[in-house]
Enzyme design. Structure first.
Site, PDB file in Angstrom:
ATOM      1  N   GLY A   1      -0.920  95.269 -42.591  1.00  0.00           N
ATOM      2  CA  GLY A   1      -1.845  94.590 -41.704  1.00  0.00           C
ATOM      3  C   GLY A   1      -1.471  93.161 -41.372  1.00  0.00           C
ATOM      4  CB  ILE A   2      -3.616  90.148 -41.064  1.00  0.00           C
ATOM      5  CG1 ILE A   2      -4.544  90.669 -39.955  1.00  0.00           C
ATOM      6  CG2 ILE A   2      -3.415  88.645 -40.910  1.00  0.00           C
ATOM      7  CD1 ILE A   2      -5.967  90.134 -40.031  1.00  0.00           C
TER       8      ILE A   2
ATOM      9  CG  LEU B   1       2.965  82.873 -52.358  1.00  0.00           C
ATOM     10  CD1 LEU B   1       3.531  82.602 -53.748  1.00  0.00           C
ATOM     11  CD2 LEU B   1       1.460  83.137 -52.449  1.00  0.00           C
ATOM     12  CB  ILE B   2       2.095  85.678 -47.267  1.00  0.00           C
ATOM     13  CG1 ILE B   2       2.799  84.712 -46.314  1.00  0.00           C
ATOM     14  CG2 ILE B   2       0.989  86.444 -46.541  1.00  0.00           C
ATOM     15  CD1 ILE B   2       3.652  85.411 -45.266  1.00  0.00           C
TER      16      ILE B   2
ATOM     17  N   GLY C   1      -1.391  89.362 -50.116  1.00  0.00           N
ATOM     18  CA  GLY C   1      -1.765  90.557 -49.363  1.00  0.00           C
ATOM     19  C   GLY C   1      -0.809  90.865 -48.232  1.00  0.00           C
TER      20      GLY C   1
ATOM     21  CE1 TYR D   1     -13.548  90.867 -44.789  1.00  0.00           C
ATOM     22  CE2 TYR D   1     -14.823  90.358 -42.814  1.00  0.00           C
ATOM     23  CZ  TYR D   1     -13.625  90.354 -43.499  1.00  0.00           C
ATOM     24  OH  TYR D   1     -12.502  89.828 -42.905  1.00  0.00           O
TER      25      TYR D   1
END
Length: 255
Positions: A12-13, A5-6, A8, A138
């Site tokens: 992108g990444i 499970l990913i 985002g 960040y």
């Protein structure tokens, strides 16, 4: 092959990781706050998951079924001096980058612990170990994320759950360009802001990160920290060798 499970995964990444793992025939569950952005991904499932929303996380994990690997990737950044960054933005980053990552990890850990197997992969940054001025909010969220991940490696590692932290440097995903900026032209920190390109240094691609993450998932004994790309390796090595009694900068600036 593993069921992965990913979070985002819309761009992108995260999207690159989904494509790389699918190409290796893993069962990929791609998630995003807007699942319609996942429509073209050749994956097993496409689910709505907002890491800042407990109900959303709970529903996605119910729909996903058994998960062998969590790739915690959802995140965002801002550009602002700590003196004036809106605290609401600071809190938003922590809710997304740090608390959100822990929220999803808490959701998958009970089943992993019961099985005595599982793998948590956190997409961090060299900024989980190195500070960059004007990207401090960040960096702080990633330092906190790495503290959580290392703690989980001890706590959940006892039950057979592996933990890895991917640490890329600057990645050409457009994330830096999309970041909110809280630095005006007449801001006293504007001269520093104009030098951020020098500090970010050499870039790698999202595909580079995806390959490193996929390789880590497929290792029988994965490392805790995975510097991604030669630029990250150089910076992190220099940070380790630098004295601890002064701030460390990866590149010289006029400030």
């Amino acid at each position: 092959m593993s069921s992965v499970l990913i979070t985002g995964a819309s761009q992108g990444i995260g999207r690159a990781i989904a494509l790389e793992l699918a190409s290796r025939e893993h069962r990929v569950i791609a998630t995003a706050r807007r699942p319609e952005t996942l429509a073209e991904l050749p994956v097993a499932q496409r689910l709505r998951l907002d890491v800042t929303d407990q109900d959303s996380v709970d529903q996605a994990l119910r729909d996903a079924g058994e998960i062998d690997v969590l790739v915690s990737n959802a995140g965002a950044t801002v550009r602002a001096p700590l003196e004036t960054v809106p605290l609401a933005e600071f809190e938003r980053l922590f809710q997304l980058n740090t608390v959100g990552a822990l929220r999803v990890a808490q959701g998958v850990l009970p089943a992993m612990r019961a099985r005595g197997a599982g793998h948590l992969v956190f997409v961090s940054s060299i900024q989980g170990r190195v500070v960059l001025p004007l990207i401090g909010p960040y960096g702080a969220s990633k330092w906190a994320l790495e503290a959580l991940a290392e703690t989980l490696a001890i706590e959940a590692g006892h039950f057979g759950v592996k933990v890895s932290i991917a640490q890329p440097g600057a990645v050409t995903t457009g994330g830096a360009e999309r970041a909110k900026v809280f630095v005006d032209e007449d801001d006293p920190y504007a001269p520093l802001y104009r030098q951020l390109g020098t500090l970010r240094g050499e870039t790698i691609t999202a595909e580079d990160v995806a390959i490193a993450v996929a390789d880590t998932i497929e290792k029988p004994d994965p490392p805790l920290r995975v510097p991604v790309g030669a630029p990250a390796e150089r910076v992190l090595r220099a940070r380790k060798q630098a004295p601890e009694d002064a701030p460390f900068l990866a590149a010289g600036i006029d400030w």
